[in-house]
Design a protein around this motif. Structure first.
Motif, PDB file in Angstrom:
ATOM      1  N   UNK A   1       0.831  -1.204   0.000  1.00  0.00           N
ATOM      2  CA  UNK A   1       0.000   0.000   0.000  1.00  0.00           C
ATOM      3  C   UNK A   1       0.873   1.263   0.000  1.00  0.00           C
ATOM      4  N   UNK A   2       1.962   1.249   0.742  1.00  0.00           N
ATOM      5  CA  UNK A   2       2.883   2.395   0.781  1.00  0.00           C
ATOM      6  C   UNK A   2       3.448   2.674  -0.608  1.00  0.00           C
ATOM      7  N   UNK A   3       3.865   1.618  -1.294  1.00  0.00           N
ATOM      8  CA  UNK A   3       4.423   1.759  -2.645  1.00  0.00           C
ATOM      9  C   UNK A   3       3.375   2.345  -3.577  1.00  0.00           C
ATOM     10  N   UNK A   4       2.144   1.871  -3.437  1.00  0.00           N
ATOM     11  CA  UNK A   4       1.050   2.404  -4.246  1.00  0.00           C
ATOM     12  C   UNK A   4       0.845   3.899  -3.979  1.00  0.00           C
TER      13      UNK A   4
ATOM     14  N   UNK B   1       3.690   5.899  -5.502  1.00  0.00           N
ATOM     15  CA  UNK B   1       3.600   5.952  -6.973  1.00  0.00           C
ATOM     16  C   UNK B   1       2.455   6.817  -7.450  1.00  0.00           C
ATOM     17  N   UNK B   2       1.310   6.713  -6.791  1.00  0.00           N
ATOM     18  CA  UNK B   2       0.068   7.228  -7.368  1.00  0.00           C
ATOM     19  C   UNK B   2      -0.498   8.462  -6.698  1.00  0.00           C
ATOM     20  N   UNK B   3       0.147   8.941  -5.641  1.00  0.00           N
ATOM     21  CA  UNK B   3      -0.349  10.147  -4.972  1.00  0.00           C
ATOM     22  C   UNK B   3       0.804  11.120  -4.749  1.00  0.00           C
ATOM     23  N   UNK B   4       0.440  12.323  -4.379  1.00  0.00           N
ATOM     24  CA  UNK B   4       1.438  13.326  -4.019  1.00  0.00           C
ATOM     25  C   UNK B   4       1.609  13.403  -2.500  1.00  0.00           C
ATOM     26  N   UNK B   5       1.026  12.454  -1.779  1.00  0.00           N
ATOM     27  CA  UNK B   5       1.153  12.467  -0.320  1.00  0.00           C
ATOM     28  C   UNK B   5       2.624  12.454   0.066  1.00  0.00           C
ATOM     29  N   UNK B   6       2.960  13.272   1.070  1.00  0.00           N
ATOM     30  CA  UNK B   6       4.351  13.246   1.522  1.00  0.00           C
ATOM     31  C   UNK B   6       4.564  12.077   2.483  1.00  0.00           C
ATOM     32  N   UNK B   7       5.821  11.850   2.819  1.00  0.00           N
ATOM     33  CA  UNK B   7       6.183  10.682   3.631  1.00  0.00           C
ATOM     34  C   UNK B   7       5.481  10.739   4.988  1.00  0.00           C
ATOM     35  N   UNK B   8       5.376  11.929   5.566  1.00  0.00           N
ATOM     36  CA  UNK B   8       4.697  12.100   6.858  1.00  0.00           C
ATOM     37  C   UNK B   8       3.243  11.647   6.765  1.00  0.00           C
ATOM     38  N   UNK B   9       2.548  12.042   5.694  1.00  0.00           N
ATOM     39  CA  UNK B   9       1.143  11.658   5.528  1.00  0.00           C
ATOM     40  C   UNK B   9       0.991  10.148   5.379  1.00  0.00           C
TER      41      UNK B   9
ATOM     42  N   UNK C   1      13.911   7.749  -1.654  1.00  0.00           N
ATOM     43  CA  UNK C   1      14.718   7.162  -2.730  1.00  0.00           C
ATOM     44  C   UNK C   1      13.824   6.374  -3.686  1.00  0.00           C
ATOM     45  N   UNK C   2      12.867   5.646  -3.114  1.00  0.00           N
ATOM     46  CA  UNK C   2      11.962   4.851  -3.936  1.00  0.00           C
ATOM     47  C   UNK C   2      11.168   5.754  -4.875  1.00  0.00           C
ATOM     48  N   UNK C   3      10.623   6.830  -4.332  1.00  0.00           N
ATOM     49  CA  UNK C   3       9.815   7.750  -5.139  1.00  0.00           C
ATOM     50  C   UNK C   3      10.669   8.377  -6.247  1.00  0.00           C
ATOM     51  N   UNK C   4      11.901   8.740  -5.935  1.00  0.00           N
ATOM     52  CA  UNK C   4      12.804   9.333  -6.948  1.00  0.00           C
ATOM     53  C   UNK C   4      13.148   8.355  -8.055  1.00  0.00           C
ATOM     54  N   UNK C   5      13.172   7.053  -7.704  1.00  0.00           N
ATOM     55  CA  UNK C   5      13.566   6.030  -8.673  1.00  0.00           C
ATOM     56  C   UNK C   5      12.453   5.700  -9.671  1.00  0.00           C
TER      57      UNK C   5
END
Length: 65
Positions: free
Chosen positions: A19-22, A25-33, A60-64
């Motif tokens: 779910x975190x990966x989703x 990938x699919x939202x602009x939610x920041x890491x805190x959210x 790092x995952x989001x940047x990749x």
């Protein structure tokens, strides 16, 4: 039993990571959210958990992608 507890924990961890990966990938939610969504005490704790499971931090995952 301990084996059963570990298997359940692993399934829960995998579900959180999926779910975190989703969300990464699919939202602009920041890491805190994202951290808050899963009830982690803070983003740092979530980041450590994610990195242990995935091999890189959520940032790092989001940047990749």
């Amino acid at each position: 039993s301990d084996v059963y507890k570990r298997q359940v924990q692993e399934l829960v961890f995998k579900a959180i990571i999926r779910k975190s990966i989703s969300l990464l990938k699919n939202t602009q939610q920041d890491i805190q959210e994202i951290s808050n969504a899963f009830g982690f005490p803070n983003a740092s704790y979530f980041g450590t958990f994610f990195k242990k499971q995935v091999g890189m931090s959520p940032q790092q995952y989001r940047k990749s992608l």
